[in-house]
Design a protein around this motif. Sequence first.
Motif, PDB file in Angstrom:
ATOM      1  N   VAL A  81     -37.555  -0.782 -17.977  1.00 11.56           N
ATOM      2  CA  VAL A  81     -36.850  -0.093 -16.891  1.00 11.56           C
ATOM      3  C   VAL A  81     -37.113   1.416 -16.960  1.00 11.56           C
ATOM      4  CG1 VAL A  81     -34.557   0.460 -15.954  1.00 11.56           C
ATOM      5  CG2 VAL A  81     -35.032  -1.850 -16.812  1.00 11.56           C
ATOM      6  N   VAL A  82     -37.037   1.956 -18.179  1.00 13.63           N
ATOM      7  CA  VAL A  82     -37.091   3.409 -18.353  1.00 13.63           C
ATOM      8  C   VAL A  82     -38.469   3.986 -18.003  1.00 13.63           C
ATOM      9  CG1 VAL A  82     -37.127   5.182 -20.175  1.00 13.63           C
ATOM     10  CG2 VAL A  82     -35.161   3.651 -19.965  1.00 13.63           C
ATOM     11  N   SER A  83     -39.544   3.331 -18.416  1.00 11.18           N
ATOM     12  CA  SER A  83     -40.882   3.919 -18.216  1.00 11.18           C
ATOM     13  C   SER A  83     -41.214   4.127 -16.740  1.00 11.18           C
ATOM     14  CB  SER A  83     -41.961   3.077 -18.898  1.00 11.18           C
ATOM     15  OG  SER A  83     -41.764   3.098 -20.285  1.00 11.18           O
ATOM     16  N   PRO A  84     -41.115   3.083 -15.879  1.00  8.45           N
ATOM     17  CA  PRO A  84     -41.403   3.354 -14.463  1.00  8.45           C
ATOM     18  C   PRO A  84     -40.409   4.312 -13.824  1.00  8.45           C
ATOM     19  CG  PRO A  84     -40.791   1.030 -14.794  1.00  8.45           C
ATOM     20  CD  PRO A  84     -40.853   1.667 -16.147  1.00  8.45           C
ATOM     21  N   ALA A  85     -39.142   4.262 -14.268  1.00 13.64           N
ATOM     22  CA  ALA A  85     -38.138   5.174 -13.681  1.00 13.64           C
ATOM     23  C   ALA A  85     -38.513   6.619 -13.996  1.00 13.64           C
ATOM     24  CB  ALA A  85     -36.749   4.856 -14.233  1.00 13.64           C
ATOM     25  N   MET A  86     -38.953   6.876 -15.220  1.00 13.14           N
ATOM     26  CA  MET A  86     -39.317   8.252 -15.583  1.00 13.14           C
ATOM     27  C   MET A  86     -40.547   8.699 -14.813  1.00 13.14           C
ATOM     28  SD  MET A  86     -38.191   8.624 -19.547  1.00 13.14           S
ATOM     29  CE  MET A  86     -39.134  10.054 -19.759  1.00 13.14           C
ATOM     30  N   LEU A  87     -41.504   7.804 -14.642  1.00 11.25           N
ATOM     31  CA  LEU A  87     -42.709   8.160 -13.880  1.00 11.25           C
ATOM     32  C   LEU A  87     -42.324   8.559 -12.448  1.00 11.25           C
ATOM     33  CD1 LEU A  87     -45.819   8.288 -13.794  1.00 11.25           C
ATOM     34  CD2 LEU A  87     -45.815   5.885 -13.097  1.00 11.25           C
ATOM     35  N   LEU A  88     -41.454   7.750 -11.829  1.00 12.54           N
ATOM     36  CA  LEU A  88     -41.027   8.058 -10.457  1.00 12.54           C
ATOM     37  C   LEU A  88     -40.251   9.373 -10.386  1.00 12.54           C
ATOM     38  CD1 LEU A  88     -39.939   4.589  -9.041  1.00 12.54           C
ATOM     39  CD2 LEU A  88     -41.895   5.991  -8.352  1.00 12.54           C
ATOM     40  N   LEU A  89     -39.361   9.589 -11.358  1.00 12.39           N
ATOM     41  CA  LEU A  89     -38.575  10.836 -11.364  1.00 12.39           C
ATOM     42  C   LEU A  89     -39.501  12.044 -11.482  1.00 12.39           C
ATOM     43  CD1 LEU A  89     -35.582   9.770 -13.618  1.00 12.39           C
ATOM     44  CD2 LEU A  89     -35.402  10.606 -11.272  1.00 12.39           C
ATOM     45  N   TRP A  90     -40.551  11.906 -12.277  1.00  8.38           N
ATOM     46  CA  TRP A  90     -41.483  13.039 -12.437  1.00  8.38           C
ATOM     47  C   TRP A  90     -42.285  13.276 -11.154  1.00  8.38           C
ATOM     48  CZ3 TRP A  90     -39.650  13.183 -17.346  1.00  8.38           C
ATOM     49  CH2 TRP A  90     -39.753  14.427 -17.978  1.00  8.38           C
ATOM     50  N   ILE A  91     -42.765  12.196 -10.533  1.00  5.49           N
ATOM     51  CA  ILE A  91     -43.546  12.363  -9.296  1.00  5.49           C
ATOM     52  C   ILE A  91     -42.665  13.013  -8.219  1.00  5.49           C
ATOM     53  CG2 ILE A  91     -44.709  11.122  -7.422  1.00  5.49           C
ATOM     54  CD1 ILE A  91     -45.624   9.060  -9.565  1.00  5.49           C
ATOM     55  N   ARG A  92     -41.462  12.471  -8.046  1.00  6.26           N
ATOM     56  CA  ARG A  92     -40.548  13.026  -7.047  1.00  6.26           C
ATOM     57  C   ARG A  92     -40.176  14.467  -7.375  1.00  6.26           C
ATOM     58  NH1 ARG A  92     -36.971  10.534  -3.614  1.00  6.26           N
ATOM     59  NH2 ARG A  92     -35.345  11.934  -4.308  1.00  6.26           N
ATOM     60  N   GLY A  93     -39.942  14.723  -8.661  1.00  7.35           N
ATOM     61  CA  GLY A  93     -39.520  16.057  -9.102  1.00  7.35           C
ATOM     62  C   GLY A  93     -40.589  17.105  -8.827  1.00  7.35           C
ATOM     63  N   VAL A  94     -41.837  16.798  -9.168  1.00  2.00           N
ATOM     64  CA  VAL A  94     -42.915  17.776  -8.961  1.00  2.00           C
ATOM     65  C   VAL A  94     -43.136  17.981  -7.464  1.00  2.00           C
ATOM     66  CG1 VAL A  94     -45.373  18.232  -9.305  1.00  2.00           C
ATOM     67  CG2 VAL A  94     -44.014  17.356 -11.197  1.00  2.00           C
ATOM     68  N   ARG A  95     -43.127  16.882  -6.691  1.00  2.00           N
ATOM     69  CA  ARG A  95     -43.284  17.038  -5.221  1.00  2.00           C
ATOM     70  C   ARG A  95     -42.178  17.900  -4.655  1.00  2.00           C
ATOM     71  NH1 ARG A  95     -44.885  10.915  -3.524  1.00  2.00           N
ATOM     72  NH2 ARG A  95     -47.092  11.084  -4.025  1.00  2.00           N
ATOM     73  N   TYR A  96     -40.942  17.659  -5.133  1.00  2.00           N
ATOM     74  CA  TYR A  96     -39.810  18.432  -4.632  1.00  2.00           C
ATOM     75  C   TYR A  96     -39.984  19.919  -4.967  1.00  2.00           C
ATOM     76  CZ  TYR A  96     -35.300  20.328  -3.755  1.00  2.00           C
ATOM     77  OH  TYR A  96     -34.309  21.137  -3.281  1.00  2.00           O
ATOM     78  N   LEU A  97     -40.349  20.205  -6.227  1.00  2.00           N
ATOM     79  CA  LEU A  97     -40.498  21.602  -6.651  1.00  2.00           C
ATOM     80  C   LEU A  97     -41.600  22.301  -5.859  1.00  2.00           C
ATOM     81  CD1 LEU A  97     -39.923  20.934 -10.430  1.00  2.00           C
ATOM     82  CD2 LEU A  97     -38.633  22.613  -9.097  1.00  2.00           C
ATOM     83  N   TYR A  98     -42.686  21.592  -5.567  1.00  2.00           N
ATOM     84  CA  TYR A  98     -43.735  22.183  -4.723  1.00  2.00           C
ATOM     85  C   TYR A  98     -43.179  22.536  -3.345  1.00  2.00           C
ATOM     86  CZ  TYR A  98     -48.144  21.928  -7.327  1.00  2.00           C
ATOM     87  OH  TYR A  98     -49.155  22.153  -8.210  1.00  2.00           O
TER      88      TYR A  98
END
Length: 302
Positions: free
Chosen positions: A216-233
Amino acid sequence: MYTVDDRAAGPHDASLDHERLVLEARDVEFDWARLPVHYVPDEPFTTHMLNVLHLLLPAGEEFFVEVFKRALPFIKDDQLRLDVQGFIGQESVHSQAHSGVCERFAAQHLHVTPYTDQVRWMFDKVLGSKPHWSRRRQDRWLLEQVSFISAIEHYTAILGEWILNTPAHDAIGTDPVMLDMLRWHGAEEVEHKAVAFDTMKHLRAGYWRQVRAQLVVSPAMLLLWIRGVRYLYSVDPQLPPGTRPRWRDYVNAARRGLLPGPLRFVRGIADYYRPGFHPSQLGGLGRAVDYLAISPAARSSR
Ligand SMILES: [Fe+2]
Ligand SMILES: [Fe+2]
């Protein structure tokens, strides 16, 4: 019927005795007044990949503290109880330190609250405690929460070991206060890398629960990072409107040692699935202790 309490008998794994340390919460302070928006100079992608940590950890580590405070009464081993108390102290300071960076973001007009509100909702409502549940369900949920945290702590230990061993950030001129903060935090993650795992095993979580939590944790962290970087951009005031992060930015930064490469994560995940795995096998403790002896923030906390 069984409860966490029933399952928490007996001494924990003998491997705990390796690399025994007294876990100390260091009362660090960081001055962010001069932190540039792109504190990895001319590297917005690397900066924002690291920034996702600052967005996730204030709520995430508060969640760790809350869960482990509830787990304490179930721990029947004196040494593990001391470790958990040290873990709670360290994670609580980490959470506050990352909140300080988020306050600096506000002063830089980098508006992160819409993202951090979602993160807080996830930790509070989705992963948080469920006081309206029956006692038995709450006990099972506590074990699930500890297993999730153990899976996340596996990543923080890997990242901690990595940041302590990457000279690329010194060479490129990453802001020294930020680099010290990341390395102090990384070193403490390496110091307490086994605590959540040992607690999970002490509470008698089996191999399947350990693996399921990581699934559960590995894909959730990957998604949080993708969303987070897109958001920060999308909110970065210094990037031309419409600039988007690209996968090749990641490959490029990893190749230069500015971010951990994908193989490090693949090997890390494979380790966690291996029966007989224990976090003490990850190593890096010597480097962590050495860094804490010279870290400006850790030294000034004494
Ligand atoms: Fe932490
Ligand atoms: Fe941690």
